[in-house]
Design a protein around this motif. Structure first.
Motif, mmCIF file in Angstrom:
data_model
loop_
_atom_site.group_PDB
_atom_site.id
_atom_site.type_symbol
_atom_site.label_atom_id
_atom_site.label_comp_id
_atom_site.label_asym_id
_atom_site.label_seq_id
_atom_site.Cartn_x
_atom_site.Cartn_y
_atom_site.Cartn_z
ATOM 1 N N GLN A 74 -57.882 85.848 -51.399
ATOM 2 C CA GLN A 74 -59.157 85.786 -50.687
ATOM 3 C C GLN A 74 -59.975 84.630 -51.255
ATOM 4 O O GLN A 74 -59.964 84.382 -52.461
ATOM 5 N N MET A 75 -60.675 83.933 -50.359
ATOM 6 C CA MET A 75 -61.564 82.855 -50.779
ATOM 7 C C MET A 75 -62.930 83.059 -50.136
ATOM 8 O O MET A 75 -63.025 83.377 -48.951
ATOM 9 N N ILE A 76 -63.979 82.898 -50.926
ATOM 10 C CA ILE A 76 -65.352 83.042 -50.444
ATOM 11 C C ILE A 76 -66.080 81.726 -50.697
ATOM 12 O O ILE A 76 -66.048 81.192 -51.804
ATOM 13 N N VAL A 77 -66.732 81.220 -49.664
ATOM 14 C CA VAL A 77 -67.481 79.966 -49.759
ATOM 15 C C VAL A 77 -68.933 80.233 -49.405
ATOM 16 O O VAL A 77 -69.228 80.881 -48.392
ATOM 17 N N ILE A 78 -69.849 79.735 -50.218
ATOM 18 C CA ILE A 78 -71.286 79.837 -49.983
ATOM 19 C C ILE A 78 -71.850 78.425 -49.962
ATOM 20 O O ILE A 78 -71.526 77.605 -50.828
ATOM 21 N N GLY A 79 -72.685 78.125 -48.968
ATOM 22 C CA GLY A 79 -73.242 76.782 -48.898
ATOM 23 C C GLY A 79 -74.201 76.611 -47.741
ATOM 24 O O GLY A 79 -74.802 77.590 -47.276
ATOM 25 N N GLU A 80 -74.340 75.384 -47.282
ATOM 26 C CA GLU A 80 -75.234 75.060 -46.167
ATOM 27 C C GLU A 80 -74.458 74.321 -45.089
ATOM 28 O O GLU A 80 -73.621 73.462 -45.393
ATOM 29 N N ALA A 81 -74.754 74.653 -43.835
ATOM 30 C CA ALA A 81 -74.090 74.040 -42.691
ATOM 31 C C ALA A 81 -74.906 72.865 -42.171
ATOM 32 O O ALA A 81 -76.123 72.964 -42.001
ATOM 33 N N GLN A 82 -74.221 71.758 -41.919
ATOM 34 C CA GLN A 82 -74.842 70.555 -41.376
ATOM 35 C C GLN A 82 -74.031 70.107 -40.163
ATOM 36 O O GLN A 82 -72.790 70.169 -40.181
ATOM 37 N N LYS A 83 -74.700 69.629 -39.127
ATOM 38 C CA LYS A 83 -73.982 69.095 -37.969
ATOM 39 C C LYS A 83 -73.224 67.833 -38.362
ATOM 40 O O LYS A 83 -73.736 66.999 -39.114
ATOM 41 N N VAL A 84 -72.002 67.692 -37.846
ATOM 42 C CA VAL A 84 -71.276 66.446 -38.031
ATOM 43 C C VAL A 84 -71.816 65.437 -37.014
ATOM 44 O O VAL A 84 -72.546 65.786 -36.085
ATOM 45 N N ASP A 85 -71.456 64.151 -37.173
ATOM 46 C CA ASP A 85 -71.975 63.155 -36.242
ATOM 47 C C ASP A 85 -71.296 63.281 -34.876
ATOM 48 O O ASP A 85 -70.234 63.909 -34.723
ATOM 49 N N GLN A 86 -71.912 62.686 -33.853
ATOM 50 C CA GLN A 86 -71.427 62.830 -32.486
ATOM 51 C C GLN A 86 -70.022 62.273 -32.318
ATOM 52 O O GLN A 86 -69.213 62.813 -31.546
ATOM 53 N N GLU A 87 -69.716 61.183 -33.022
ATOM 54 C CA GLU A 87 -68.387 60.578 -32.898
ATOM 55 C C GLU A 87 -67.299 61.554 -33.342
ATOM 56 O O GLU A 87 -66.234 61.651 -32.723
ATOM 57 N N GLU A 88 -67.553 62.287 -34.435
ATOM 58 C CA GLU A 88 -66.569 63.251 -34.907
ATOM 59 C C GLU A 88 -66.407 64.397 -33.915
ATOM 60 O O GLU A 88 -65.284 64.857 -33.655
ATOM 61 N N SER A 89 -67.514 64.873 -33.349
ATOM 62 C CA SER A 89 -67.435 65.934 -32.352
ATOM 63 C C SER A 89 -66.707 65.451 -31.103
ATOM 64 O O SER A 89 -65.874 66.176 -30.532
ATOM 65 N N ASP A 90 -66.999 64.222 -30.662
ATOM 66 C CA ASP A 90 -66.314 63.656 -29.490
ATOM 67 C C ASP A 90 -64.811 63.580 -29.730
ATOM 68 O O ASP A 90 -64.010 63.932 -28.860
ATOM 69 N N SER A 91 -64.429 63.105 -30.908
ATOM 70 C CA SER A 91 -63.018 62.921 -31.218
ATOM 71 C C SER A 91 -62.274 64.251 -31.225
ATOM 72 O O SER A 91 -61.171 64.367 -30.648
ATOM 73 N N TYR A 92 -62.867 65.263 -31.857
ATOM 74 C CA TYR A 92 -62.165 66.545 -31.897
ATOM 75 C C TYR A 92 -62.122 67.185 -30.513
ATOM 76 O O TYR A 92 -61.089 67.735 -30.105
ATOM 77 N N PHE A 93 -63.223 67.118 -29.764
ATOM 78 C CA PHE A 93 -63.247 67.722 -28.431
ATOM 79 C C PHE A 93 -62.164 67.112 -27.550
ATOM 80 O O PHE A 93 -61.455 67.814 -26.825
ATOM 81 N N ALA A 94 -62.006 65.789 -27.627
ATOM 82 C CA ALA A 94 -60.998 65.100 -26.809
ATOM 83 C C ALA A 94 -59.581 65.485 -27.210
ATOM 84 O O ALA A 94 -58.651 65.380 -26.397
ATOM 85 N N SER A 95 -59.388 65.949 -28.452
ATOM 86 C CA SER A 95 -58.056 66.319 -28.922
ATOM 87 C C SER A 95 -57.655 67.731 -28.490
ATOM 88 O O SER A 95 -56.484 68.109 -28.611
ATOM 89 N N ARG A 96 -58.592 68.504 -27.985
ATOM 90 C CA ARG A 96 -58.304 69.888 -27.609
ATOM 91 C C ARG A 96 -57.504 69.938 -26.306
ATOM 92 O O ARG A 96 -57.565 69.019 -25.483
ATOM 93 N N PRO A 97 -56.749 71.007 -26.077
ATOM 94 C CA PRO A 97 -56.056 71.155 -24.795
ATOM 95 C C PRO A 97 -57.047 71.132 -23.632
ATOM 96 O O PRO A 97 -58.204 71.544 -23.769
ATOM 97 N N TYR A 98 -56.582 70.655 -22.496
ATOM 98 C CA TYR A 98 -57.445 70.522 -21.321
ATOM 99 C C TYR A 98 -58.162 71.830 -20.984
ATOM 100 O O TYR A 98 -59.381 71.842 -20.756
ATOM 101 N N ALA A 99 -57.423 72.953 -20.963
ATOM 102 C CA ALA A 99 -58.037 74.228 -20.599
ATOM 103 C C ALA A 99 -59.124 74.627 -21.589
ATOM 104 O O ALA A 99 -60.138 75.223 -21.201
ATOM 105 N N SER A 100 -58.932 74.289 -22.858
ATOM 106 C CA SER A 100 -59.952 74.602 -23.859
ATOM 107 C C SER A 100 -61.191 73.733 -23.667
ATOM 108 O O SER A 100 -62.319 74.192 -23.883
ATOM 109 N N GLN A 101 -61.000 72.485 -23.270
ATOM 110 C CA GLN A 101 -62.141 71.622 -22.964
ATOM 111 C C GLN A 101 -62.951 72.209 -21.808
ATOM 112 O O GLN A 101 -64.185 72.278 -21.862
ATOM 113 N N VAL A 102 -62.254 72.651 -20.776
ATOM 114 C CA VAL A 102 -62.938 73.208 -19.602
ATOM 115 C C VAL A 102 -63.720 74.457 -19.973
ATOM 116 O O VAL A 102 -64.910 74.596 -19.635
#
Length: 209
Positions: A102-130
């Motif tokens: 088991q692993m437990i992580v405690i911290g703070e969440a920060q948004k990644v930049d738009q380019e990283e979100s765009d890149s990952y979204f484009a890599s997802r299967p078509y149905a998942s994008q929809v």
């Protein structure tokens, strides 16, 4: 439930077998779970807290360990997104039952930049994008409406890529504390905690089970 018990037989953890950098140790454990083809080896149970102090949790998928943090993607206007906006302090747990880990992580969440979100979204299967593009996540919606929205968007964009919606993207959890737990016989488990210091180094200590 009172009679359900599980005995652990793992070899356990020692300081000598742990990485000095807990993110490297985390990457090692996740990679080993993936290589062993465990079910959902990258699933995390993410806990967030609302502005009025009410915690909530759900399972999401970890998509990377990089840039000193842990990355996942979701809708920014979902319940977890709204709670992160109100209070970025989060925690998540990963549990790999066949490995007694088991692993437990405690911290703070920060948004990644738009380019990283765009890149990952484009890599997802078509149905998942929809489905991500049409979903008002965490909001009431009928199955009929959801399926109609899928059909509408499929007609508008019959193939990938589907444009990433503005309300969908990534978060990176920057840890301040990481714990590694290994089940041992007779409940005398091994448990180590790393705490980030002011100079960026990690202090490691053994905890009682």
């Amino acid at each position: 439930m009172k009679d359900v018990r599980e005995e652990y037989h793992a070899d356990g953890l020692t300081e000598a077998t742990l990485h000095d950098d807990p993110l490297e140790q985390a990457r090692c454990w996740v990679d080993e779970a993936i290589e062993a083809e465990l079910p959902l080896p990258n699933a995390i149970t993410l806990a967030t807290v609302s502005a009025n102090g009410q915690p909530s949790s759900r399972v999401v998928l970890l998509k990377g360990i990089e840039n000193q943090g842990f990355t996942f993607f979701t809708h920014y206007d979902s319940r977890k997104g709204e709670e992160i906006a109100a209070n970025p302090k989060v925690s998540f747990t990963m549990f790999w039952q066949p490995f007694d880990r088991q692993m437990i992580v405690i911290g703070e969440a920060q948004k990644v930049d738009q380019e990283e979100s765009d890149s990952y979204f484009a890599s997802r299967p078509y149905a998942s994008q929809v489905s991500a593009a049409i979903s008002p996540q965490s909001r009431p919606a009928s199955r009929e409406w959801l399926e109609a929205e899928v059909s509408r968007l499929e007609q508008e964009f019959p193939s990938a890529p589907v444009p990433r919606p503005e309300q969908w993207g990534g978060y990176r959890i920057i840890p301040t504390e990481i714990q590694f737990w290994h089940g041992r016989p007779s409940r005398l488990h091994d448990r180590f905690r790393y705490v980030k210091q002011g100079d960026g180094c990690w202090q490691r200590e053994r905890l009682a089970p």
